[in-house]
Write a protein that holds these residues in place. Structure first.
Motif, PDB file in Angstrom:
ATOM      1  N   LEU A  61       0.684  -1.321   0.022  1.00 28.17           N
ATOM      2  CA  LEU A  61      -0.014   0.043   0.116  1.00 28.17           C
ATOM      3  C   LEU A  61       0.818   1.448   0.157  1.00 28.17           C
ATOM      4  CD1 LEU A  61      -2.920   1.290   0.305  1.00 28.17           C
ATOM      5  CD2 LEU A  61      -2.696   1.194   2.653  1.00 28.17           C
ATOM      6  N   LEU A  62       1.874   1.285   0.948  1.00 28.64           N
ATOM      7  CA  LEU A  62       2.660   2.574   0.945  1.00 28.64           C
ATOM      8  C   LEU A  62       3.519   2.606  -0.209  1.00 28.64           C
ATOM      9  CD1 LEU A  62       4.035   2.205   4.542  1.00 28.64           C
ATOM     10  CD2 LEU A  62       2.094   3.716   3.810  1.00 28.64           C
ATOM     11  N   LEU A  63       4.037   1.508  -0.757  1.00 30.09           N
ATOM     12  CA  LEU A  63       5.100   1.729  -2.096  1.00 30.09           C
ATOM     13  C   LEU A  63       4.080   1.909  -3.166  1.00 30.09           C
ATOM     14  CD1 LEU A  63       7.688   1.445  -3.073  1.00 30.09           C
ATOM     15  CD2 LEU A  63       7.320  -1.082  -3.721  1.00 30.09           C
ATOM     16  N   SER A  68       2.601   5.690  -7.588  1.00 31.69           N
ATOM     17  CA  SER A  68       1.575   6.221  -8.454  1.00 31.69           C
ATOM     18  C   SER A  68       1.175   7.526  -8.612  1.00 31.69           C
ATOM     19  CB  SER A  68       0.265   5.055  -8.122  1.00 31.69           C
ATOM     20  OG  SER A  68      -0.108   5.486  -6.767  1.00 31.69           O
ATOM     21  N   ILE A  69       1.314   8.152  -7.370  1.00 27.46           N
ATOM     22  CA  ILE A  69       0.994   9.904  -7.530  1.00 27.46           C
ATOM     23  C   ILE A  69       1.954  10.708  -7.523  1.00 27.46           C
ATOM     24  CG2 ILE A  69      -1.126   9.120  -6.222  1.00 27.46           C
ATOM     25  CD1 ILE A  69       0.027  10.068  -3.503  1.00 27.46           C
ATOM     26  N   VAL A  85      -0.283  -1.146 -12.707  1.00 28.99           N
ATOM     27  CA  VAL A  85       0.460  -2.089 -11.899  1.00 28.99           C
ATOM     28  C   VAL A  85       0.427  -1.476 -10.448  1.00 28.99           C
ATOM     29  CG1 VAL A  85       2.657  -3.028 -11.243  1.00 28.99           C
ATOM     30  CG2 VAL A  85       2.161  -2.900 -13.516  1.00 28.99           C
ATOM     31  N   TRP A  86       0.886  -0.228 -10.261  1.00 29.39           N
ATOM     32  CA  TRP A  86       0.804   0.253  -8.983  1.00 29.39           C
ATOM     33  C   TRP A  86      -0.554   0.755  -8.386  1.00 29.39           C
ATOM     34  CZ3 TRP A  86       4.850  -1.238  -6.210  1.00 29.39           C
ATOM     35  CH2 TRP A  86       6.073  -1.524  -6.797  1.00 29.39           C
ATOM     36  N   ARG A 151      -1.155  10.767 -15.246  1.00 32.19           N
ATOM     37  CA  ARG A 151      -1.061  10.931 -13.978  1.00 32.19           C
ATOM     38  C   ARG A 151      -1.525   9.844 -13.012  1.00 32.19           C
ATOM     39  NH1 ARG A 151      -1.617  17.481 -13.077  1.00 32.19           N
ATOM     40  NH2 ARG A 151      -1.012  16.575 -11.218  1.00 32.19           N
ATOM     41  N   CYS A 152      -2.048   8.930 -13.612  1.00 36.06           N
ATOM     42  CA  CYS A 152      -2.587   7.851 -12.667  1.00 36.06           C
ATOM     43  C   CYS A 152      -3.809   8.254 -12.096  1.00 36.06           C
ATOM     44  CB  CYS A 152      -1.787   7.198 -11.805  1.00 36.06           C
ATOM     45  SG  CYS A 152      -0.121   6.509 -12.460  1.00 36.06           S
TER      46      CYS A 152
END
Length: 464
Positions: A61-63, A68-69, A85-86, A151-152
């Motif tokens: 979750l943290l990674l 992703s942002i 993926v993320w 930008r996800c």
């Protein structure tokens, strides 16, 4: 501000990353601490792999948020850096989804064991993947439709279903917790569940607001920086709180690590407050042992049982005697005290009955299944058939050799010594109050520890 808001690398981003790293270090140290400091043996079953999955989900979750942002400034050149993926898989089913599913699985176990009074119908390693399926289906749908921009970020019509999925799992956790709210737990499981729900709901509230702002208002630079800062901070708090506020089964390793518990219990009987559990008093009467008496009658005497247990341990066959001893301790719990009886039953089943347990006893398949499929874990006769079977094994394999062993010789010597001391005390008119022996080692006249401690250094760990 505008540049780092798009590409990443703002000062607040690095602060958030530092806090996230610190939370993972604290989480890992808390998970490793019992094994390094308290030398707690590794637990089999869901008590071990559910916390392990929580650590895995927390890291994902943290990674995933970092990747992703645009918190870090890097160019996405490889397929594994893709938003899908993320932002989709690692942040969804492999991150937040795993964390909530682990918590729901723990609440489901408590509900079945203490409300239904039976082992869960669906094993944990099956139940957890089943409730994770909606997350996997949602991630697959997003991956196929590909609604994310460069930008996800995804549009409003995708954000609302995602938020509803998160909220529905929190509601499920509240439902299971509400169903067990009337149970008087011994180790604060219900309190920990409510605290976990409170912390997670508060964190999710802040996280959802930051998530929505980050997804929808991607044209406002300062809002992007602030929202992703709060996203990572609240996620860091969430993963640490989820692991620290444990609602898993009350294993002795967890009990002994609680700061509010001043004592470290050596047996589950002591942890549950069973009278005289594992204790030998100085003024216990010296038993008169007749080898011709039935073994089941002799084992009712605690001192004889401890001596016989030490002998069995020296023969690497002590699991049957330890099993008998723990079932005997369970029998001291009042029948109307169903919660403590269930705690003890669960402990015995996981230590001696389930296939593959470290101290699994040799009983028939039929008897084992009768225990595992019982509809009442608090039933007083639950282990009767198993006790009869292990008694037969002890009579055939251990009893005859015990009477000619040094353990029985030393047992008789100590019994004579206590008898002589007791006579002298009565003659002198002394009035000693019972207290625990402060003598340790093989010379302990009151036999507080096992007779020959060096014969089997693992005896203490087997009792835990």
């Amino acid at each position: 501000m505008a540049s780092c808001a798009v590409e990443g690398g703002c000062a607040t981003d690095y602060i958030a990353i530092s806090i996230a790293i610190l939370s993972m270090i604290l989480l890992l140290s808390r998970s490793i601490f019992p094994f390094l400091v308290h030398k707690v043996p590794r637990i089999n079953g869901s008590g071990f792999w559910i916390p392990l999955i929580q650590i895995f989900g927390s890291f994902n979750l943290l990674l995933s948020i970092v990747m992703s942002i645009n918190i870090l400034k890097f160019k996405k050149r490889h397929w594994w850096q893709s938003c899908y993926v993320w932002a989709v898989w690692f942040e969804g089913p492999l991150g937040f989804g795993l964390l909530l599913c682990c918590r729901i699985t723990q609440a489901y176990q408590l509900y079945y064991i203490f409300v239904k009074r039976q082992l869960p119908l669906i094993r944990s390693y099956i139940f957890l993947p089943l409730i994770l399926l909606p997350w996997l289906a949602g991630a697959a749908l997003i991956h196929v439709k590909k609604p994310l921009n460069t930008r996800c970020h995804m549009g409003t019509h995708w954000v609302i279903p995602a938020v509803c999925l998160h909220t529905s799992y929190v509601a499920s956790l509240v439902g299971f917790t509400g169903a067990i709210r009337h149970i008087e737990f011994r180790f604060d499981e219900l309190k920990d569940l409510w605290l976990g729900i409170l912390v997670s709901a508060s964190s999710i509230g802040v996280w959802v607001v930051a998530y929505i702002l980050n997804e929808i208002h991607d044209d406002i630079s300062w809002l992007q920086v602030v929202s992703r800062f709060f996203l990572l901070i609240t996620a860091s708090i969430l993963v640490l709180a989820f692991f620290s506020i444990s609602s898993s089964q009350p294993l002795l390793s967890q009990i002994s690590l609680r700061k509010r518990e001043p004592l470290q219990f050596e047996t589950m009987g002591q942890a549950l407050g069973i009278p005289d559990s594992g204790l030998l008093m100085q003024r216990d009467p010296a038993p008169v042992i007749d080898p011709n008496e039935p073994l089941d009658k002799l084992l009712l005497n605690k001192r004889f049982r401890q001596s016989f247990m030490a002998f069995a341990d020296s023969c690497l066959a002590g699991e049957s005697v330890h099993f008998y001893n723990e079932v005997h301790e369970r029998g001291k719990i009042p029948i109307d005290d169903t919660v403590r009886r269930i705690y003890m039953t669960r402990h015995i089943i996981e230590k001696y009955i389930v296939a593959g347990a470290a101290t699994e006893v040799n009983i028939s398949h039929r008897t084992r299944q009768e225990i595992l499929t019982t509809v009442d874990l608090a039933h007083p006769d639950l282990f009767n058939n198993a006790i009869n079977e292990v008694l037969q094994l002890m009579k055939m394999n251990l009893a005859k050799d015990y009477w000619t062993s040094m353990f029985f010789i030393k047992f008789k010597e100590e019994a004579n010594m206590r008898s002589n001391d007791h006579d002298l005390e009565q003659m002198a008119g002394w009035n000693f109050s019972p207290r625990l022996s402060s003598v340790h080692g093989t010379d302990d006249p009151f036999h507080q520890e096992h007779l020959v401690k060096g014969i089997d250094s693992d005896t203490k760990s087997q009792e835990l």
